[in-house]
Scaffold this motif. Structure first.
Motif, PDB file in Angstrom:
ATOM      1  N   GLY A 195       0.816  -1.208   0.000  1.00  0.00           N
ATOM      2  CA  GLY A 195       0.000   0.000   0.000  1.00  0.00           C
ATOM      3  C   GLY A 195       0.848   1.255   0.000  1.00  0.00           C
ATOM      4  O   GLY A 195       1.714   1.439  -0.858  1.00  0.00           O
ATOM      5  N   ILE A 196       0.623   2.122   0.976  1.00  0.00           N
ATOM      6  CA  ILE A 196       1.331   3.406   1.054  1.00  0.00           C
ATOM      7  C   ILE A 196       2.666   3.296   1.796  1.00  0.00           C
ATOM      8  O   ILE A 196       3.339   4.300   2.004  1.00  0.00           O
ATOM      9  CB  ILE A 196       0.456   4.476   1.742  1.00  0.00           C
ATOM     10  CG1 ILE A 196       0.068   4.050   3.167  1.00  0.00           C
ATOM     11  CG2 ILE A 196      -0.794   4.750   0.913  1.00  0.00           C
ATOM     12  CD1 ILE A 196      -0.727   5.103   3.933  1.00  0.00           C
ATOM     13  N   TYR A 197       3.064   2.066   2.154  1.00  0.00           N
ATOM     14  CA  TYR A 197       4.258   1.867   2.968  1.00  0.00           C
ATOM     15  C   TYR A 197       5.398   1.246   2.167  1.00  0.00           C
ATOM     16  O   TYR A 197       5.192   0.689   1.089  1.00  0.00           O
ATOM     17  CB  TYR A 197       3.936   0.983   4.175  1.00  0.00           C
ATOM     18  CG  TYR A 197       2.746   1.466   4.955  1.00  0.00           C
ATOM     19  CD1 TYR A 197       2.760   2.684   5.623  1.00  0.00           C
ATOM     20  CD2 TYR A 197       1.566   0.706   5.015  1.00  0.00           C
ATOM     21  CE1 TYR A 197       1.659   3.135   6.330  1.00  0.00           C
ATOM     22  CE2 TYR A 197       0.460   1.148   5.716  1.00  0.00           C
ATOM     23  CZ  TYR A 197       0.509   2.364   6.375  1.00  0.00           C
ATOM     24  OH  TYR A 197      -0.584   2.813   7.069  1.00  0.00           O
ATOM     25  N   GLU A 198       6.585   1.320   2.723  1.00  0.00           N
ATOM     26  CA  GLU A 198       7.754   0.654   2.165  1.00  0.00           C
ATOM     27  C   GLU A 198       7.966  -0.675   2.894  1.00  0.00           C
ATOM     28  O   GLU A 198       7.516  -0.857   4.024  1.00  0.00           O
ATOM     29  CB  GLU A 198       9.006   1.535   2.335  1.00  0.00           C
ATOM     30  CG  GLU A 198       8.925   2.888   1.645  1.00  0.00           C
ATOM     31  CD  GLU A 198       8.924   2.769   0.133  1.00  0.00           C
ATOM     32  OE1 GLU A 198       9.514   1.790  -0.381  1.00  0.00           O
ATOM     33  OE2 GLU A 198       8.336   3.646  -0.527  1.00  0.00           O
ATOM     34  N   LYS A 199       8.677  -1.579   2.251  1.00  0.00           N
ATOM     35  CA  LYS A 199       8.990  -2.868   2.875  1.00  0.00           C
ATOM     36  C   LYS A 199       9.747  -2.650   4.179  1.00  0.00           C
ATOM     37  O   LYS A 199      10.693  -1.863   4.245  1.00  0.00           O
ATOM     38  CB  LYS A 199       9.824  -3.720   1.920  1.00  0.00           C
ATOM     39  CG  LYS A 199      10.168  -5.101   2.460  1.00  0.00           C
ATOM     40  CD  LYS A 199      10.962  -5.898   1.436  1.00  0.00           C
ATOM     41  CE  LYS A 199      11.300  -7.281   1.998  1.00  0.00           C
ATOM     42  NZ  LYS A 199      12.091  -8.089   1.016  1.00  0.00           N
ATOM     43  N   ASN A 200       9.289  -3.330   5.237  1.00  0.00           N
ATOM     44  CA  ASN A 200       9.926  -3.264   6.562  1.00  0.00           C
ATOM     45  C   ASN A 200      10.127  -1.828   7.036  1.00  0.00           C
ATOM     46  O   ASN A 200      11.138  -1.490   7.649  1.00  0.00           O
ATOM     47  CB  ASN A 200      11.252  -4.026   6.556  1.00  0.00           C
ATOM     48  CG  ASN A 200      11.075  -5.490   6.166  1.00  0.00           C
ATOM     49  OD1 ASN A 200      11.673  -5.967   5.212  1.00  0.00           O
ATOM     50  ND2 ASN A 200      10.232  -6.200   6.896  1.00  0.00           N
ATOM     51  N   THR A 201       9.130  -1.001   6.786  1.00  0.00           N
ATOM     52  CA  THR A 201       9.210   0.418   7.149  1.00  0.00           C
ATOM     53  C   THR A 201       9.265   0.638   8.655  1.00  0.00           C
ATOM     54  O   THR A 201       9.768   1.659   9.110  1.00  0.00           O
ATOM     55  CB  THR A 201       8.005   1.173   6.554  1.00  0.00           C
ATOM     56  OG1 THR A 201       8.144   2.562   6.804  1.00  0.00           O
ATOM     57  CG2 THR A 201       6.689   0.699   7.146  1.00  0.00           C
ATOM     58  N   GLY A 202       8.750  -0.292   9.431  1.00  0.00           N
ATOM     59  CA  GLY A 202       8.662  -0.131  10.878  1.00  0.00           C
ATOM     60  C   GLY A 202       7.276   0.349  11.274  1.00  0.00           C
ATOM     61  O   GLY A 202       6.689   1.217  10.623  1.00  0.00           O
ATOM     62  N   LEU A 203       6.738  -0.217  12.336  1.00  0.00           N
ATOM     63  CA  LEU A 203       5.350   0.057  12.711  1.00  0.00           C
ATOM     64  C   LEU A 203       5.111   1.494  13.136  1.00  0.00           C
ATOM     65  O   LEU A 203       3.978   1.977  13.077  1.00  0.00           O
ATOM     66  CB  LEU A 203       4.902  -0.901  13.821  1.00  0.00           C
ATOM     67  CG  LEU A 203       4.770  -2.365  13.406  1.00  0.00           C
ATOM     68  CD1 LEU A 203       4.337  -3.210  14.594  1.00  0.00           C
ATOM     69  CD2 LEU A 203       3.782  -2.524  12.249  1.00  0.00           C
ATOM     70  N   ASP A 204       6.158   2.181  13.548  1.00  0.00           N
ATOM     71  CA  ASP A 204       5.977   3.584  13.915  1.00  0.00           C
ATOM     72  C   ASP A 204       5.567   4.424  12.708  1.00  0.00           C
ATOM     73  O   ASP A 204       5.026   5.520  12.868  1.00  0.00           O
ATOM     74  CB  ASP A 204       7.259   4.142  14.540  1.00  0.00           C
ATOM     75  CG  ASP A 204       7.013   5.409  15.342  1.00  0.00           C
ATOM     76  OD1 ASP A 204       6.026   5.441  16.106  1.00  0.00           O
ATOM     77  OD2 ASP A 204       7.786   6.376  15.189  1.00  0.00           O
ATOM     78  N   GLU A 220       9.945   2.288  26.349  1.00  0.00           N
ATOM     79  CA  GLU A 220       9.486   1.827  25.032  1.00  0.00           C
ATOM     80  C   GLU A 220       8.817   0.456  25.061  1.00  0.00           C
ATOM     81  O   GLU A 220       7.782   0.273  24.402  1.00  0.00           O
ATOM     82  CB  GLU A 220      10.664   1.819  24.048  1.00  0.00           C
ATOM     83  CG  GLU A 220      10.223   1.507  22.621  1.00  0.00           C
ATOM     84  CD  GLU A 220      11.365   1.520  21.640  1.00  0.00           C
ATOM     85  OE1 GLU A 220      11.092   1.689  20.434  1.00  0.00           O
ATOM     86  OE2 GLU A 220      12.528   1.347  22.069  1.00  0.00           O
ATOM     87  N   PRO A 221       9.321  -0.532  25.796  1.00  0.00           N
ATOM     88  CA  PRO A 221       8.597  -1.813  25.809  1.00  0.00           C
ATOM     89  C   PRO A 221       7.166  -1.674  26.305  1.00  0.00           C
ATOM     90  O   PRO A 221       6.257  -2.333  25.788  1.00  0.00           O
ATOM     91  CB  PRO A 221       9.440  -2.683  26.756  1.00  0.00           C
ATOM     92  CG  PRO A 221      10.811  -2.110  26.676  1.00  0.00           C
ATOM     93  CD  PRO A 221      10.604  -0.633  26.539  1.00  0.00           C
ATOM     94  N   ALA A 222       6.941  -0.820  27.296  1.00  0.00           N
ATOM     95  CA  ALA A 222       5.592  -0.590  27.800  1.00  0.00           C
ATOM     96  C   ALA A 222       4.711   0.009  26.714  1.00  0.00           C
ATOM     97  O   ALA A 222       3.530  -0.353  26.577  1.00  0.00           O
ATOM     98  CB  ALA A 222       5.643   0.333  29.015  1.00  0.00           C
ATOM     99  N   LEU A 223       5.271   0.923  25.929  1.00  0.00           N
ATOM    100  CA  LEU A 223       4.495   1.568  24.872  1.00  0.00           C
ATOM    101  C   LEU A 223       4.117   0.577  23.776  1.00  0.00           C
ATOM    102  O   LEU A 223       3.016   0.645  23.221  1.00  0.00           O
ATOM    103  CB  LEU A 223       5.285   2.744  24.300  1.00  0.00           C
ATOM    104  CG  LEU A 223       5.612   3.856  25.301  1.00  0.00           C
ATOM    105  CD1 LEU A 223       6.440   4.951  24.631  1.00  0.00           C
ATOM    106  CD2 LEU A 223       4.347   4.454  25.912  1.00  0.00           C
ATOM    107  N   TYR A 224       5.016  -0.353  23.463  1.00  0.00           N
ATOM    108  CA  TYR A 224       4.670  -1.399  22.499  1.00  0.00           C
ATOM    109  C   TYR A 224       3.532  -2.270  23.029  1.00  0.00           C
ATOM    110  O   TYR A 224       2.609  -2.626  22.290  1.00  0.00           O
ATOM    111  CB  TYR A 224       5.889  -2.255  22.168  1.00  0.00           C
ATOM    112  CG  TYR A 224       6.622  -1.814  20.927  1.00  0.00           C
ATOM    113  CD1 TYR A 224       6.425  -2.465  19.709  1.00  0.00           C
ATOM    114  CD2 TYR A 224       7.507  -0.746  20.965  1.00  0.00           C
ATOM    115  CE1 TYR A 224       7.107  -2.069  18.563  1.00  0.00           C
ATOM    116  CE2 TYR A 224       8.190  -0.332  19.824  1.00  0.00           C
ATOM    117  CZ  TYR A 224       7.985  -0.996  18.628  1.00  0.00           C
ATOM    118  OH  TYR A 224       8.656  -0.589  17.487  1.00  0.00           O
TER     119      TYR A 224
END
Length: 293
Positions: A188-197, A219-223
């Motif tokens: 779609g509008i993303y690149e391969k392995n763009t990262g979930l952020d 950061e682990p808590a935020l995930y």
């Protein structure tokens, strides 16, 4: 969107906790731990509940589009709806009790305490305990008359092809993005392995709470907060092509968290009064006294 919906479209479930009850049917065991067996929970797929759950996902899958998510981000991420002390928000959650849930008669505070106390008993860091305690706080979206399917439900990326690993994938046929050439390919509008952020997720309590607390927790808590309902990935690996190596590392924490959320419910209620001083100190350590919603 809200003005165009009927009462039944706003609230297809008898209670928003019916979604979590259905999760236990779909995922009766955690990946690496023994849990209550499938037969120990009411089998919602053999009951009248299946019709309401299916209707919930029909609406969720039809309306959760790129435009809808952008609209909700614009509407809610200004955080100008309400300012509330943390404990007032917890008190509000206590109005969201499912009297018909066969697995628990506990209110939201007690469910949160069961989750966080199970985490604490296993010796995890205090921020992990706090994450268990607050993970459903984003359900305060119900304060603002949001439709149920924009508060709870399995989350998934928008802006790319909907995976057939998402629950009831056939209902995406009514989603206009599935016919839009910008959004209906693998990336779609993303690149391969763009990262979930860099990926927009469907709108609900997970993303909302993440945005509220993202400046305060590790950061682990935020995930854990942001992706604990992203079942098509952390159960099915359906969106590995969008994830970065860092995402995969952080998802080890999501995998650690989810069994506590789904399988920590027990019939003996925690002693909320006795536990509250500990949680008052814990909340004060990480979060401001007043939160903006």
């Amino acid at each position: 969107m809200r003005q165009e919906l009927t009462d039944k479209e706003n609230a297809p479930l008898d209670n928003i906790e019916d979604w979590e009850a259905d999760l236990k049917v779909r995922y009766p065991k955690p990946k690496s731990e023994e849990a209550k067996s499938k037969t120990d929970y009411r089998n919602y797929h053999d009951s009248e509940r299946v019709a309401t759950v299916k209707e919930f996902y029909r609406l969720n899958h039809q309306y959760q589009t790129v435009d809808f998510v952008s609209q909700k981000q614009d509407e809610f991420l200004k955080f100008d709806k309400k300012e509330m002390p943390f404990w007032d928000a917890i008190d509000y959650l206590n109005t969201l009790v499912d009297d018909s849930d066969p697995d628990t008669s506990l209110d939201q505070l007690q469910h949160l305490l069961q989750t966080s106390e199970a985490i604490r008993a296993d010796g995890h860091p205090d921020w992990f305990v706090l994450t268990g305690f607050i993970h459903d706080l984003g359900k305060v979206l119900c304060l603002f008359d949001e439709p149920q399917w924009a508060v709870v439900g399995d989350t998934f990326p928008v802006g790319c092809k909907h995976s057939d690993k998402i629950v009831y994938p056939e209902y995406f046929d009514a989603n206009p993005d599935s016919k839009d050439e910008r959004y209906n390919t693998k990336y779609g509008i993303y690149e391969k392995n763009t990262g979930l952020d860099n990926v927009q997720m469907s709108w609900g309590h997970d993303e909302y709470l993440y945005q509220i607390v993202k400046d305060f927790l590790p950061e682990p808590a935020l995930y854990m907060i942001r992706y604990h309902s992203f079942y098509s990935q952390h159960r099915e690996n359906a969106y590995d092509h969008l994830m970065s190596d860092h995402d995969r590392e952080m998802f080890k924490w999501v995998d650690k968290f989810n069994p506590y959320d789904l399988y920590s419910k027990v019939p003996v209620p925690p002693d909320a009064k006795a536990l509250k001083p500990y949680y008052e100190d814990l909340v004060a350590k990480y979060l401001p006294a007043t939160l903006k919603f």
